[in-house]
Design a protein around this motif. Structure first.
Motif, PDB file in Angstrom:
ATOM      1  N   PHE A   1      -8.051  -9.409 -29.045  1.00 59.64           N
ATOM      2  CA  PHE A   1      -9.408  -9.319 -29.556  1.00 59.64           C
ATOM      3  C   PHE A   1      -9.952  -7.950 -29.199  1.00 59.64           C
ATOM      4  O   PHE A   1      -9.641  -7.416 -28.135  1.00 59.64           O
ATOM      5  N   SER A   2     -10.804  -7.377 -30.057  1.00 62.15           N
ATOM      6  CA  SER A   2     -11.402  -6.058 -29.791  1.00 62.15           C
ATOM      7  C   SER A   2     -12.921  -6.135 -29.867  1.00 62.15           C
ATOM      8  O   SER A   2     -13.469  -6.889 -30.662  1.00 62.15           O
ATOM      9  N   LEU A   3     -13.552  -5.302 -29.043  1.00 62.62           N
ATOM     10  CA  LEU A   3     -14.999  -5.190 -29.007  1.00 62.62           C
ATOM     11  C   LEU A   3     -15.327  -3.710 -28.841  1.00 62.62           C
ATOM     12  O   LEU A   3     -14.719  -3.027 -28.016  1.00 62.62           O
ATOM     13  N   THR A   4     -16.267  -3.200 -29.639  1.00 60.92           N
ATOM     14  CA  THR A   4     -16.671  -1.803 -29.526  1.00 60.92           C
ATOM     15  C   THR A   4     -18.036  -1.740 -28.855  1.00 60.92           C
ATOM     16  O   THR A   4     -18.948  -2.477 -29.231  1.00 60.92           O
ATOM     17  N   ARG A   5     -18.144  -0.863 -27.841  1.00 61.09           N
ATOM     18  CA  ARG A   5     -19.390  -0.705 -27.088  1.00 61.09           C
ATOM     19  C   ARG A   5     -19.685   0.769 -26.903  1.00 61.09           C
ATOM     20  O   ARG A   5     -18.797   1.601 -26.980  1.00 61.09           O
ATOM     21  N   GLN A   6     -20.931   1.043 -26.610  1.00 61.24           N
ATOM     22  CA  GLN A   6     -21.343   2.408 -26.288  1.00 61.24           C
ATOM     23  C   GLN A   6     -21.853   2.414 -24.851  1.00 61.24           C
ATOM     24  O   GLN A   6     -22.585   1.513 -24.438  1.00 61.24           O
ATOM     25  N   VAL A   7     -21.449   3.409 -24.083  1.00 59.59           N
ATOM     26  CA  VAL A   7     -21.880   3.519 -22.693  1.00 59.59           C
ATOM     27  C   VAL A   7     -23.376   3.815 -22.664  1.00 59.59           C
ATOM     28  O   VAL A   7     -23.837   4.795 -23.248  1.00 59.59           O
TER      29      VAL A   7
ATOM     30  N   PHE B   1     -21.905   8.679 -20.541  1.00 58.48           N
ATOM     31  CA  PHE B   1     -23.066   8.255 -21.309  1.00 58.48           C
ATOM     32  C   PHE B   1     -22.875   8.600 -22.788  1.00 58.48           C
ATOM     33  O   PHE B   1     -22.465   9.710 -23.124  1.00 58.48           O
ATOM     34  N   ASN B   2     -23.131   7.622 -23.642  1.00 59.87           N
ATOM     35  CA  ASN B   2     -23.048   7.707 -25.100  1.00 59.87           C
ATOM     36  C   ASN B   2     -21.635   7.630 -25.669  1.00 59.87           C
ATOM     37  O   ASN B   2     -21.478   7.629 -26.900  1.00 59.87           O
ATOM     38  N   ASP B   3     -20.592   7.596 -24.837  1.00 58.47           N
ATOM     39  CA  ASP B   3     -19.241   7.434 -25.367  1.00 58.47           C
ATOM     40  C   ASP B   3     -19.125   6.094 -26.093  1.00 58.47           C
ATOM     41  O   ASP B   3     -19.666   5.079 -25.640  1.00 58.47           O
TER      42      ASP B   3
END
Length: 143
Positions: free
Chosen positions: A5-11, A72-74
């Motif tokens: 499973f994959s999840l995309t997040r932003q720092v 931050f923001n990655d």
């Protein structure tokens, strides 16, 4: 039967230290967030409060190896792989990737438990409806 499973997040800023690097503890939070989203995608409850039913999945082993900082923001893809499925436990491997590059790997082993009369926990077999939706990923997928 899913094995990954994959999840995309932003720092987020609050997840970083004074140098703008994601604090190490947040990798563990992100692993749990990914696991929760995985269960939601399967239509399964991660925790049940019904008496006599599964009450949770306490962790018995966790680790994380860091290769490159996340800042931050990655934008990061967190990928979960079902590494091992036993009668009473499941082990996940997590990969954290930024622009395709591997930044960290984590591992979590959780045990299926119910509450006992003394407010403790007792390991139990993984319920059939949960087990039916999980499959071990091939080692080649996560190694």
């Amino acid at each position: 039967m899913p094995s990954e499973f994959s999840l995309t997040r932003q720092v987020e800023f609050h997840e970083t230290d004074m140098a703008g690097i994601m604090h190490f503890a947040n990798f563990f939070r992100w692993m749990e967030t990914c696991e929760t989203a995985f269960y939601r995608s399967l239509g399964l409850p991660l925790i049940s409060f019904v008496p006599g039913k599964v009450v949770g999945w306490p962790r018995v082993n966790v680790s994380c190896a860091y290769r490159a900082p996340l800042r931050f923001n990655d934008t990061v893809v967190v990928k979960l792989f079902v590494k091992k499925l036993t009668t009473r436990s499941v082990t996940y491997v997590f990969q954290f990737r930024k622009d395709g590059a591997l930044c960290a790997t984590g591992e979590v082993t959780a045990v299926c438990v119910t509450g006992d009369a003394g407010s403790g926990m007792v390991a139990q077999p993984i319920p059939a409806d949960v087990r039916a939706q999980l499959q071990e990923a091939s080692e080649a997928a996560w190694s």
